[in-house]
Design a protein around this motif. Sequence first.
Motif, short mmCIF file in Angstrom:
data_model
loop_
_atom_site.label_atom_id
_atom_site.label_comp_id
_atom_site.label_asym_id
_atom_site.label_seq_id
_atom_site.Cartn_x
_atom_site.Cartn_y
_atom_site.Cartn_z
N SER A 1 7.30 -14.06 -12.44
CA SER A 1 7.37 -12.61 -12.18
C SER A 1 6.53 -12.31 -10.94
O SER A 1 5.37 -12.72 -10.86
N PHE A 2 7.12 -11.61 -9.98
CA PHE A 2 6.44 -11.23 -8.74
C PHE A 2 6.68 -9.74 -8.56
O PHE A 2 7.77 -9.31 -8.23
N VAL A 3 5.65 -8.94 -8.81
CA VAL A 3 5.80 -7.48 -8.85
C VAL A 3 4.86 -6.82 -7.85
O VAL A 3 3.65 -7.05 -7.88
N SER A 4 5.41 -5.99 -6.97
CA SER A 4 4.62 -5.21 -6.02
C SER A 4 4.62 -3.76 -6.46
O SER A 4 5.69 -3.19 -6.74
N ASP A 5 3.43 -3.16 -6.52
CA ASP A 5 3.31 -1.77 -6.96
C ASP A 5 2.26 -1.09 -6.09
O ASP A 5 1.07 -1.10 -6.39
N GLY A 6 2.71 -0.56 -4.94
CA GLY A 6 1.78 0.08 -4.02
C GLY A 6 0.82 -0.94 -3.42
O GLY A 6 1.24 -1.92 -2.80
N ASP A 7 -0.47 -0.72 -3.64
CA ASP A 7 -1.49 -1.61 -3.10
C ASP A 7 -1.76 -2.82 -3.99
O ASP A 7 -2.64 -3.63 -3.68
N LYS A 8 -1.03 -2.93 -5.10
CA LYS A 8 -1.28 -4.00 -6.04
C LYS A 8 -0.06 -4.93 -6.14
O LYS A 8 1.07 -4.46 -6.13
N ILE A 9 -0.34 -6.22 -6.22
CA ILE A 9 0.71 -7.22 -6.43
C ILE A 9 0.26 -8.14 -7.55
O ILE A 9 -0.90 -8.57 -7.57
N ALA B 1 -5.01 -4.50 -2.35
CA ALA B 1 -5.22 -4.45 -0.91
C ALA B 1 -6.58 -3.87 -0.56
O ALA B 1 -7.10 -2.98 -1.24
N VAL B 2 -7.17 -4.40 0.52
CA VAL B 2 -8.37 -3.82 1.11
C VAL B 2 -7.91 -2.90 2.23
O VAL B 2 -7.45 -3.36 3.29
N ASN B 3 -7.95 -1.61 1.99
CA ASN B 3 -7.36 -0.64 2.91
C ASN B 3 -8.35 -0.15 3.96
O ASN B 3 -9.56 -0.09 3.74
N SER B 4 -7.80 0.20 5.12
CA SER B 4 -8.58 0.71 6.24
C SER B 4 -8.96 2.17 6.03
O SER B 4 -8.20 2.94 5.42
N ALA B 5 -10.11 2.53 6.57
CA ALA B 5 -10.54 3.94 6.54
C ALA B 5 -9.98 4.74 7.71
O ALA B 5 -10.25 5.93 7.82
N LEU B 6 -9.21 4.09 8.57
CA LEU B 6 -8.60 4.82 9.68
C LEU B 6 -7.61 5.85 9.17
O LEU B 6 -7.09 5.71 8.05
N PRO B 7 -7.30 6.87 9.97
CA PRO B 7 -6.42 7.94 9.50
C PRO B 7 -5.05 7.46 9.00
O PRO B 7 -4.49 8.03 8.07
N ASN B 8 -4.52 6.42 9.64
CA ASN B 8 -3.20 5.95 9.21
C ASN B 8 -3.28 5.01 8.01
O ASN B 8 -2.26 4.61 7.45
N GLY B 9 -4.50 4.65 7.58
CA GLY B 9 -4.69 3.86 6.37
C GLY B 9 -4.00 2.51 6.42
O GLY B 9 -3.89 1.90 7.48
N GLY B 10 -3.54 2.05 5.30
CA GLY B 10 -2.88 0.76 5.20
C GLY B 10 -3.88 -0.38 5.11
O GLY B 10 -5.08 -0.19 5.32
N PRO B 11 -3.40 -1.56 4.77
CA PRO B 11 -4.32 -2.68 4.58
C PRO B 11 -4.93 -3.17 5.89
O PRO B 11 -4.29 -3.15 6.94
N ILE B 12 -6.18 -3.61 5.81
CA ILE B 12 -6.80 -4.30 6.93
C ILE B 12 -6.13 -5.67 7.06
O ILE B 12 -5.87 -6.35 6.07
N LYS B 13 -5.84 -6.06 8.30
CA LYS B 13 -5.15 -7.32 8.54
C LYS B 13 -5.94 -8.20 9.49
O LYS B 13 -6.69 -7.71 10.34
N ILE B 14 -5.76 -9.50 9.34
CA ILE B 14 -6.34 -10.47 10.25
C ILE B 14 -5.19 -11.19 10.94
O ILE B 14 -4.21 -11.58 10.29
#
Length: 204
Positions: free
Chosen positions: A123-131, A145-158
């Motif tokens: 089972s592989f389930v994605s639910d918003g910021d959680k998988i 997910a570790v989300n950004s505090a920037l206005p557009n949000g979203g996960p921090i990426k490397i």
Amino acid sequence: MAGWHIEGDYMETCNCEFLCPCITSNLTATPTEGDCKAAIAMKIIKGEKEGISLDGLSFIVLLHAPSAMSDGNIKVGLIVDENASDEQTAAIGDIATGAAGGPMEALGPLVGEVAGVEKRPISFVSDGDKISVTAGELVEQEIEAVNSALPNGGPIKIDNVPHPVTTTLALARATKSKFNAFGVEWDDATGSRNGHFAPFAWSA
């Protein structure tokens, strides 16, 4: 070698404290626990190999490195969706081990043991910021997910990382990370361990 392609979603957890030092050291750092235990889960949305459709199937590469990844002697085991036919299982096996070329082929020289293949309901389930991913009694893992505090949000990426799945990884913390397969055992729910996720596209 016949061409193939798969694309879909990926997530993983490992036993390292967040953030895993393998990623920022080009695989040369000693893992935070001294060894590396990781489960790389892949959900194929669309794919085929030699005319065999792999749409909708999932697999997990479970690995154990006794020290830094670059030192090699890595043990690898494969868990394939129980809904896969024998032909589909063989195709996924060739892709996941690098035998059919592609991204996993580069890890070949570091692998000391291929521990085998197990089939389980995945089972592989994605639910918003959680998988969350489960594979019977063998793997149970969840990330947030570790989300950004920037206005557009979203996960921090490397970006520009030497990872076999993709070169851009979203950062996450593992809220559940439990492995019990191929002699690899780990169980943690502290929320302090490392996770990643991303879309992926492989081909050869």
